[in-house]
Design a protein around this motif. Structure first.
Motif, PDB file in Angstrom:
ATOM      1  N   TYR A  82       0.832  -1.197   0.000  1.00  0.00           N
ATOM      2  CA  TYR A  82       0.000   0.000   0.000  1.00  0.00           C
ATOM      3  C   TYR A  82       0.875   1.258   0.000  1.00  0.00           C
ATOM      4  O   TYR A  82       1.905   1.308   0.675  1.00  0.00           O
ATOM      5  CB  TYR A  82      -0.897   0.035   1.247  1.00  0.00           C
ATOM      6  CG  TYR A  82      -1.823  -1.141   1.373  1.00  0.00           C
ATOM      7  CD1 TYR A  82      -3.110  -1.105   0.836  1.00  0.00           C
ATOM      8  CD2 TYR A  82      -1.413  -2.305   2.018  1.00  0.00           C
ATOM      9  CE1 TYR A  82      -3.966  -2.188   0.956  1.00  0.00           C
ATOM     10  CE2 TYR A  82      -2.269  -3.397   2.139  1.00  0.00           C
ATOM     11  CZ  TYR A  82      -3.530  -3.331   1.603  1.00  0.00           C
ATOM     12  OH  TYR A  82      -4.376  -4.405   1.712  1.00  0.00           O
ATOM     13  N   GLY A  83       0.444   2.270  -0.772  1.00  0.00           N
ATOM     14  CA  GLY A  83       1.112   3.552  -0.718  1.00  0.00           C
ATOM     15  C   GLY A  83       2.128   3.795  -1.806  1.00  0.00           C
ATOM     16  O   GLY A  83       3.013   4.631  -1.657  1.00  0.00           O
ATOM     17  N   THR A  84       2.031   3.088  -2.920  1.00  0.00           N
ATOM     18  CA  THR A  84       2.932   3.321  -4.038  1.00  0.00           C
ATOM     19  C   THR A  84       2.178   3.135  -5.352  1.00  0.00           C
ATOM     20  O   THR A  84       1.425   2.180  -5.510  1.00  0.00           O
ATOM     21  CB  THR A  84       4.153   2.393  -4.014  1.00  0.00           C
ATOM     22  OG1 THR A  84       4.898   2.552  -5.232  1.00  0.00           O
ATOM     23  CG2 THR A  84       3.740   0.930  -3.872  1.00  0.00           C
ATOM     24  N   GLN A  85       2.407   4.039  -6.287  1.00  0.00           N
ATOM     25  CA  GLN A  85       1.849   3.889  -7.619  1.00  0.00           C
ATOM     26  C   GLN A  85       2.936   3.595  -8.643  1.00  0.00           C
ATOM     27  O   GLN A  85       2.696   3.560  -9.844  1.00  0.00           O
ATOM     28  CB  GLN A  85       1.079   5.136  -8.033  1.00  0.00           C
ATOM     29  CG  GLN A  85       1.868   6.432  -7.961  1.00  0.00           C
ATOM     30  CD  GLN A  85       0.990   7.652  -8.175  1.00  0.00           C
ATOM     31  OE1 GLN A  85      -0.241   7.543  -8.262  1.00  0.00           O
ATOM     32  NE2 GLN A  85       1.608   8.813  -8.262  1.00  0.00           N
ATOM     33  N   SER A  86       4.155   3.338  -8.147  1.00  0.00           N
ATOM     34  CA  SER A  86       5.281   3.078  -9.037  1.00  0.00           C
ATOM     35  C   SER A  86       5.141   1.734  -9.739  1.00  0.00           C
ATOM     36  O   SER A  86       4.811   0.730  -9.108  1.00  0.00           O
ATOM     37  CB  SER A  86       6.596   3.093  -8.243  1.00  0.00           C
ATOM     38  OG  SER A  86       7.664   2.611  -9.046  1.00  0.00           O
ATOM     39  N   PRO A  87       5.434   1.671 -11.042  1.00  0.00           N
ATOM     40  CA  PRO A  87       5.429   0.387 -11.747  1.00  0.00           C
ATOM     41  C   PRO A  87       6.504  -0.564 -11.234  1.00  0.00           C
ATOM     42  O   PRO A  87       6.412  -1.769 -11.446  1.00  0.00           O
ATOM     43  CB  PRO A  87       5.675   0.782 -13.207  1.00  0.00           C
ATOM     44  CG  PRO A  87       6.286   2.145 -13.146  1.00  0.00           C
ATOM     45  CD  PRO A  87       5.716   2.798 -11.944  1.00  0.00           C
ATOM     46  N   ALA A 115       6.216  -4.758 -10.652  1.00  0.00           N
ATOM     47  CA  ALA A 115       7.203  -5.767 -11.030  1.00  0.00           C
ATOM     48  C   ALA A 115       7.723  -6.505  -9.798  1.00  0.00           C
ATOM     49  O   ALA A 115       7.984  -7.713  -9.846  1.00  0.00           O
ATOM     50  CB  ALA A 115       8.355  -5.114 -11.786  1.00  0.00           C
ATOM     51  N   GLU A 116       7.839  -5.776  -8.683  1.00  0.00           N
ATOM     52  CA  GLU A 116       8.373  -6.375  -7.463  1.00  0.00           C
ATOM     53  C   GLU A 116       7.476  -7.499  -6.935  1.00  0.00           C
ATOM     54  O   GLU A 116       7.967  -8.592  -6.598  1.00  0.00           O
ATOM     55  CB  GLU A 116       8.539  -5.312  -6.384  1.00  0.00           C
ATOM     56  CG  GLU A 116       9.086  -5.865  -5.071  1.00  0.00           C
ATOM     57  CD  GLU A 116       9.236  -4.789  -4.008  1.00  0.00           C
ATOM     58  OE1 GLU A 116      10.359  -4.626  -3.512  1.00  0.00           O
ATOM     59  OE2 GLU A 116       8.225  -4.132  -3.668  1.00  0.00           O
ATOM     60  N   ILE A 117       6.164  -7.249  -6.860  1.00  0.00           N
ATOM     61  CA  ILE A 117       5.311  -8.302  -6.309  1.00  0.00           C
ATOM     62  C   ILE A 117       5.234  -9.506  -7.250  1.00  0.00           C
ATOM     63  O   ILE A 117       5.090 -10.651  -6.801  1.00  0.00           O
ATOM     64  CB  ILE A 117       3.907  -7.781  -5.956  1.00  0.00           C
ATOM     65  CG1 ILE A 117       3.123  -7.357  -7.193  1.00  0.00           C
ATOM     66  CG2 ILE A 117       3.965  -6.682  -4.933  1.00  0.00           C
ATOM     67  CD1 ILE A 117       1.636  -7.289  -6.942  1.00  0.00           C
ATOM     68  N   ILE A 118       5.332  -9.258  -8.550  1.00  0.00           N
ATOM     69  CA  ILE A 118       5.380 -10.377  -9.494  1.00  0.00           C
ATOM     70  C   ILE A 118       6.642 -11.192  -9.245  1.00  0.00           C
ATOM     71  O   ILE A 118       6.623 -12.432  -9.278  1.00  0.00           O
ATOM     72  CB  ILE A 118       5.322  -9.869 -10.941  1.00  0.00           C
ATOM     73  CG1 ILE A 118       3.927  -9.298 -11.239  1.00  0.00           C
ATOM     74  CG2 ILE A 118       5.660 -10.986 -11.932  1.00  0.00           C
ATOM     75  CD1 ILE A 118       3.805  -8.612 -12.584  1.00  0.00           C
ATOM     76  N   SER A 168      -2.579   0.768  -4.260  1.00  0.00           N
ATOM     77  CA  SER A 168      -2.305  -0.530  -3.644  1.00  0.00           C
ATOM     78  C   SER A 168      -2.193  -1.613  -4.696  1.00  0.00           C
ATOM     79  O   SER A 168      -2.697  -1.482  -5.816  1.00  0.00           O
ATOM     80  CB  SER A 168      -3.437  -0.894  -2.664  1.00  0.00           C
ATOM     81  OG  SER A 168      -3.802   0.205  -1.868  1.00  0.00           O
ATOM     82  N   LEU A 169      -1.565  -2.718  -4.315  1.00  0.00           N
ATOM     83  CA  LEU A 169      -1.418  -3.855  -5.224  1.00  0.00           C
ATOM     84  C   LEU A 169      -1.066  -5.103  -4.425  1.00  0.00           C
ATOM     85  O   LEU A 169      -0.695  -5.003  -3.245  1.00  0.00           O
ATOM     86  CB  LEU A 169      -0.353  -3.572  -6.280  1.00  0.00           C
ATOM     87  CG  LEU A 169       1.103  -3.411  -5.807  1.00  0.00           C
ATOM     88  CD1 LEU A 169       2.054  -3.611  -6.991  1.00  0.00           C
ATOM     89  CD2 LEU A 169       1.355  -2.027  -5.207  1.00  0.00           C
TER      90      LEU A 169
END
Length: 431
Positions: free
Chosen positions: A134-139, A143-146, A302-303
């Motif tokens: 939560y708290g980031t809109q950076s691409p 890529a990190e969570i993938i 969030s993602l």
């Protein structure tokens, strides 16, 4: 007398002889999450129903058909969680976790509940591992969570798993896409199922996710979301792909992926296999920038993702991936007589205090059945205690693999000396 009841349809028991498999997979997941900076969050198994109605979405199959919802004695409507994200988002919002600094990175293990027709890879009670950021809109975060998911699969030795990637845009560019979908599906209105006809005005993207063969066939020629992305969403999607390329993660862009929950925006992805039939998606996730706002908070992009543990274990079985067996009994103390039982109980306590696994008879077996049981549980060493051993205050420790025997005193030094013996002989056996 027969069993008065059996497990409920769509649920499964994890028996003691199987639980080590779950523990192994969970340990890998937990360690990989820690490597990427995610810390565990635990949320209640049931929540107020409106959380899922607002968070998951009124037009989803989950909310319309699958939730376990009931009224409490106090008249509140509560629902067993059908997925993990909404509860985690509620906890972030309720406890103002953004005050601890951004991004908020959380992981979880949850049991989930959906009323569906049980089949291989699809249960009414199932278990997931998930991560939320939560708290980031950076691409870069996309890529990190993938990469977190990919790292888990790699650690488990899973092969032939493809990453399918898409962007479903933001609310602005998606409104234009919805118009195109309504026009396209409107010309097939007579052929669509009843559920999809109800989705046509509310959320036509849900039609793309319909499992009806007729609706799926019609959806094959529907407009693609990638043709309707605004410039910002196009750039975000391009950046996600760039960072995956930098990380060496292979992927396929699949414009038909929409995911089954309404909260998704921009990036969506799935890890898919052909090894376990129709339920081939073992991990799915993406971005949900508007979820916190939908739940009453301020904008907090969030993602995250969730992966099904049952499906993952099924896939590992299909691919012949062996999971290491748990440690077996280090020492079994067989006994003859009451004095021997007392001494055995003292010995196994001291051995257990050293972090080793020790057992003795607790069901009243004779000596021969005790030794058969020691073999059955894979005891590495054994001792037989009787009156002679108690009188001499020493006993022979037998290596159950080599047959070699070593005499040890039955005093306060026993546990330490056995620990050294166990380590020395195990290392020699490995060599």
């Amino acid at each position: 007398m027969g069993v008065i009841t059996k497990k409920i349809k769509g649920t499964e028991d994890v028996l003691p002889k199987q639980s080590y498999r779950w523990q192994f997979v969970e340990d890998v997941m937990r360690k990989e999450a820690q490597v990427y900076g995610f810390k565990e969050i635990r949320t209640p198994v049931f929540e107020h129903t409106e959380l899922f109605q607002r968070g998951v979405g009124q037009t989803t199959d989950v909310v319309q058909k699958e939730m376990y919802t009931f009224d409490t004695k106090g008249g509140e409507s509560v629902t067993l969680r059908p997925e993990g994200t909404a509860g985690a988002a509620r906890a972030v919002l309720e406890h103002s976790l953004e005050n601890d600094g951004l991004p908020i990175k959380a992981s979880y293990f949850v049991s989930c509940y959906r009323y569906e027709k049980p089949q291989a890879g699809r249960l009414r009670e199932f278990h997931q591992f998930g991560v939320e950021e939560y708290g980031t809109q950076s691409p870069i975060a996309d890529a990190e969570i993938i990469c977190v998911a990919k790292s888990i699969f790699d650690r488990l030795g899973i092969k032939q798993l493809r990453l399918e990637l898409n962007s479903i845009g933001c609310p602005e560019c998606r409104s234009e896409y919805h118009k195109a979908l309504r026009e396209y599906f409107g010309s097939h209105k007579e052929e669509l199922c009843e559920t999809c006809n109800s989705r046509l005005e509310k959320n036509p993207m849900r039609i793309l996710d319909c499992k009806s063969p007729i609706c799926s066939k019609i959806a094959e020629n529907a407009p693609k979301i990638t043709d309707y992305l605004c410039d910002e969403c196009k750039e975000h999607f391009a950046q996600v792909q760039k960072y995956l390329d930098v990380a060496g993660v292979e992927y396929i862009v699949n414009p038909t992926i929409v995911r089954g929950l309404d909260y998704y925006t921009k990036t969506v992805f799935e890890f898919v296999t052909d090894f376990i039939g129709a339920q081939g998606t073992v991990c799915g996730g993406g971005r949900y920038d508007g979820l916190i706002e939908e739940l009453g908070g301020k904008h907090l992009p969030s993602l995250g993702f969730a992966m099904g543990i049952e499906r993952l274990l099924m896939l590992m079985d299909k691919q012949g991936i062996e999971i290491p067996k748990p440690s077996s009994c280090d020492l079994y103390v067989a006994t003859m007589g009451d004095k021997a039982k007392e001494k055995a109980f003292s010995l196994i306590k001291s051995v257990r205090d050293c972090g080793l696994i020790a057992e003795t008879d607790v069901v009243g077996r004779g000596l021969r059945p005790q030794m058969k049981y020691a073999d059955k549980i894979g005891a590495k060493f054994s001792i037989v205690l009787g009156d002679n051993e108690i009188e001499q205050n020493s006993a022979e420790v037998k290596n159950m693999t080599t047959g070699e025997k070593t005499t040890l005193a039955l005093d306060e030094t026993f546990a330490d000396k056995f620990s050294v013996l166990q380590l020395t002989e195990n290392e020699a056996f490995k060599i």
